[in-house]
Motif scaffolding. Structure first.
Motif, PDB file in Angstrom:
ATOM      1  N   UNK A 180     -21.583 -22.708  -9.593  1.00 50.61           N
ATOM      2  CA  UNK A 180     -21.082 -21.981  -8.767  1.00 50.61           C
ATOM      3  C   UNK A 180     -21.549 -22.174  -7.361  1.00 50.61           C
ATOM      4  N   UNK A 181     -22.710 -22.760  -7.113  1.00 47.74           N
ATOM      5  CA  UNK A 181     -23.714 -23.057  -6.076  1.00 47.74           C
ATOM      6  C   UNK A 181     -22.611 -23.592  -4.883  1.00 47.74           C
ATOM      7  N   UNK A 182     -21.834 -24.950  -5.078  1.00 49.07           N
ATOM      8  CA  UNK A 182     -21.227 -25.479  -4.124  1.00 49.07           C
ATOM      9  C   UNK A 182     -20.117 -24.382  -3.437  1.00 49.07           C
ATOM     10  N   UNK A 183     -19.535 -23.600  -4.525  1.00 51.28           N
ATOM     11  CA  UNK A 183     -18.551 -22.701  -3.966  1.00 51.28           C
ATOM     12  C   UNK A 183     -19.005 -21.696  -3.042  1.00 51.28           C
ATOM     13  N   UNK A 184     -20.396 -21.158  -3.742  1.00 49.15           N
ATOM     14  CA  UNK A 184     -20.817 -20.093  -2.564  1.00 49.15           C
ATOM     15  C   UNK A 184     -21.459 -20.554  -1.249  1.00 49.15           C
ATOM     16  N   UNK A 185     -21.979 -21.931  -1.357  1.00 53.33           N
ATOM     17  CA  UNK A 185     -22.223 -22.692  -0.087  1.00 53.33           C
ATOM     18  C   UNK A 185     -21.004 -23.088   0.818  1.00 53.33           C
ATOM     19  N   UNK A 186     -19.877 -23.130   0.170  1.00 57.18           N
ATOM     20  CA  UNK A 186     -18.748 -23.469   1.033  1.00 57.18           C
ATOM     21  C   UNK A 186     -18.308 -21.846   1.600  1.00 57.18           C
ATOM     22  N   UNK A 187     -18.437 -20.926   0.835  1.00 57.00           N
ATOM     23  CA  UNK A 187     -17.841 -19.640   1.268  1.00 57.00           C
ATOM     24  C   UNK A 187     -18.713 -18.902   2.297  1.00 57.00           C
ATOM     25  N   UNK A 188     -20.168 -19.146   2.055  1.00 58.45           N
ATOM     26  CA  UNK A 188     -20.991 -18.430   3.095  1.00 58.45           C
ATOM     27  C   UNK A 188     -20.650 -18.732   4.810  1.00 58.45           C
ATOM     28  N   UNK A 189     -20.383 -20.014   5.026  1.00 55.66           N
ATOM     29  CA  UNK A 189     -20.275 -20.460   6.433  1.00 55.66           C
ATOM     30  C   UNK A 189     -18.831 -19.810   7.019  1.00 55.66           C
ATOM     31  N   UNK A 190     -17.680 -19.830   5.998  1.00 56.35           N
ATOM     32  CA  UNK A 190     -16.584 -19.320   6.210  1.00 56.35           C
ATOM     33  C   UNK A 190     -16.742 -17.634   6.540  1.00 56.35           C
TER      34      UNK A 190
ATOM     35  N   UNK B 131      -8.377 -18.424  14.332  1.00 59.40           N
ATOM     36  CA  UNK B 131      -9.580 -19.107  13.251  1.00 59.40           C
ATOM     37  C   UNK B 131     -10.103 -17.963  12.296  1.00 59.40           C
ATOM     38  N   UNK B 132     -10.067 -16.749  12.814  1.00 58.85           N
ATOM     39  CA  UNK B 132     -10.391 -15.772  11.590  1.00 58.85           C
ATOM     40  C   UNK B 132      -9.358 -15.750  10.571  1.00 58.85           C
ATOM     41  N   UNK B 133      -8.205 -15.827  10.714  1.00 58.03           N
ATOM     42  CA  UNK B 133      -7.119 -15.793   9.657  1.00 58.03           C
ATOM     43  C   UNK B 133      -7.356 -17.065   8.717  1.00 58.03           C
ATOM     44  N   UNK B 134      -7.850 -18.289   9.399  1.00 53.89           N
ATOM     45  CA  UNK B 134      -8.059 -19.547   8.512  1.00 53.89           C
ATOM     46  C   UNK B 134      -9.124 -19.089   7.731  1.00 53.89           C
ATOM     47  N   UNK B 135     -10.140 -18.810   8.361  1.00 58.82           N
ATOM     48  CA  UNK B 135     -11.365 -18.542   7.828  1.00 58.82           C
ATOM     49  C   UNK B 135     -11.490 -17.501   6.402  1.00 58.82           C
ATOM     50  N   UNK B 136     -10.497 -16.437   6.625  1.00 54.76           N
ATOM     51  CA  UNK B 136     -10.342 -15.565   5.604  1.00 54.76           C
ATOM     52  C   UNK B 136      -9.680 -16.234   4.337  1.00 54.76           C
ATOM     53  N   UNK B 137      -8.423 -16.940   4.759  1.00 48.62           N
ATOM     54  CA  UNK B 137      -7.838 -17.881   3.810  1.00 48.62           C
ATOM     55  C   UNK B 137      -8.826 -18.819   3.006  1.00 48.62           C
TER      56      UNK B 137
ATOM     57  N   UNK C 209      -9.866 -18.699  -0.900  1.00 50.77           N
ATOM     58  CA  UNK C 209      -9.448 -19.979  -1.845  1.00 50.77           C
ATOM     59  C   UNK C 209     -11.109 -20.216  -2.264  1.00 50.77           C
ATOM     60  N   UNK C 210     -12.100 -20.107  -1.821  1.00 49.24           N
ATOM     61  CA  UNK C 210     -13.445 -20.324  -2.248  1.00 49.24           C
ATOM     62  C   UNK C 210     -13.725 -19.084  -3.505  1.00 49.24           C
ATOM     63  N   UNK C 211     -13.301 -18.151  -3.244  1.00 46.97           N
ATOM     64  CA  UNK C 211     -13.685 -17.024  -4.288  1.00 46.97           C
ATOM     65  C   UNK C 211     -12.730 -17.377  -5.506  1.00 46.97           C
ATOM     66  N   UNK C 212     -11.501 -17.709  -5.439  1.00 41.03           N
ATOM     67  CA  UNK C 212     -10.569 -18.293  -6.484  1.00 41.03           C
ATOM     68  C   UNK C 212     -11.187 -19.462  -7.145  1.00 41.03           C
ATOM     69  N   UNK C 213     -11.779 -20.359  -6.595  1.00 36.74           N
ATOM     70  CA  UNK C 213     -12.706 -21.598  -7.214  1.00 36.74           C
ATOM     71  C   UNK C 213     -13.963 -21.254  -7.853  1.00 36.74           C
ATOM     72  N   UNK C 214     -14.642 -19.971  -7.132  1.00 40.35           N
ATOM     73  CA  UNK C 214     -15.596 -19.320  -7.839  1.00 40.35           C
ATOM     74  C   UNK C 214     -15.461 -18.719  -9.218  1.00 40.35           C
TER      75      UNK C 214
END
Length: 168
Positions: free
Chosen positions: A147-157, A51-57, A61-66
């Motif tokens: 950027x807000x939706x992508x930051x909100x996506x990244x924080x829980x991961x 799960x850690x590996x999936x979260x990091x991926x 991806x979220x950072x690339x979108x950002x």
């Protein structure tokens, strides 16, 4: 030899080595002492590691979108965009290294302290970067909406990865 034993695994005299692995704490003891090994940084079980590996991926991806949304956003100078985009791409690479280092750590054992510190540092710098992006959004409404939706996506991961690795 007729000793009475209570529950668990009872190992008598052994003529060689004994190895025990478990999905969590390993507790050993005799009549006089008890030893507990608790994993503070690392993975308690294989599913946590996966799960850690999936979260990091997902974070990568979220950072690339950002990165692409920052480039497209108006209201911020090109120099400021270039600086933050470079930091984002550097963090994508750092998280790849974190994923590789964490993937090499053993499950249900305390990993080497230097690797654990490096993985924790990669996660900390990701949080710092997300905070910087939020600050940038606070200064420029146009970029905030982008950027807000992508930051909100990244924080829980990021939070999930930290918890799985044992970082508060």
């Amino acid at each position: 030899m007729s000793e009475t034993s209570k529950g668990g695994f009872n190992i008598g005299s052994v003529g060689g080595s004994v190895s025990v692995t478990a999905g969590g704490d390993v507790v050993a003891g005799d009549k006089n002492t008890t030893t507990t090994t608790t994993i503070t940084n690392g993975f308690k079980q294989e599913e946590d590691k996966q799960q850690f590996v999936r979260d990091i991926e997902g974070l990568r991806n979220a950072l690339r979108e950002l990165q692409s949304k920052i480039q497209e956003a108006a209201g911020v100078s090109q120099d400021d965009k270039d600086k933050i985009v470079a930091e984002v791409m550097q963090q994508v690479t750092a998280l790849k290294t974190a994923k590789e280092e964490a993937d090499s750590l053993p499950v249900a054992q305390q990993g080497p302290p230097d690797k654990s510190r490096r993985v924790a540092n990669y996660l900390d710098t990701t949080k710092t970067l997300l905070d910087k992006i939020n600050e940038l959004g606070a200064r420029a409404v146009e970029i905030s909406a982008a950027v807000k939706p992508y930051v909100e996506k990244a924080l829980p991961l990021l939070l999930s990865a930290r918890m799985l690795f044992g970082i508060p």
